[in-house]
Write a protein that holds these residues in place. Structure first.
Motif: not given
Length: 118
Positions: A37-41
């Protein structure tokens, strides 16, 4: 030369994704895939920021290469599927809806920030 820019960006983005995912997982003991989730955002924000302020070459290096290797639709899809299959259907729905909303919001913020910078 174009392929070399994408290659170099990807060579930085892929390990950055791996290291970020590990760091986030070390801090959050949860079935929810916070690392992905963090890398995609983060990648969505970076790509939005690059739009309008980066040259074509810089966009290849950072947008296509780095952001392309940093973000991961396949892992997002697999993790969402695994959550669903493992009975965590609420987390699966939250991951799908939250990732979409956060990604779109991050791109919008990046584009707005670029407009204010440029």
């Amino acid at each position: 030369m174009t392929w070399l820019l994408v290659l170099v960006g990807g060579a930085v983005g892929a390990p950055l994704r791996y290291l970020t995912d590990r760091a986030v997982r070390a801090r959050h003991d949860s079935v929810f895939p916070w690392g992905t989730f963090a890398v995609n955002v983060l990648g969505s924000f970076a790509l939005g920021l690059l739009t309008g302020v980066a040259s074509a070459r810089l966009h290849l290096l950072l947008g296509t290469g780095l952001c392309g290797a940093l973000t991961t639709y396949s892992t997002f899809s697999y993790e969402t599927f695994r959550l669903y299959e493992d009975g965590a259907k609420g987390y699966a729905a939250l991951n799908a809806a939250g990732s979409l909303a956060a990604g779109l919001g991050a791109v919008w913020l990046g584009v707005e920030a670029a407009a204010r910078l440029g």
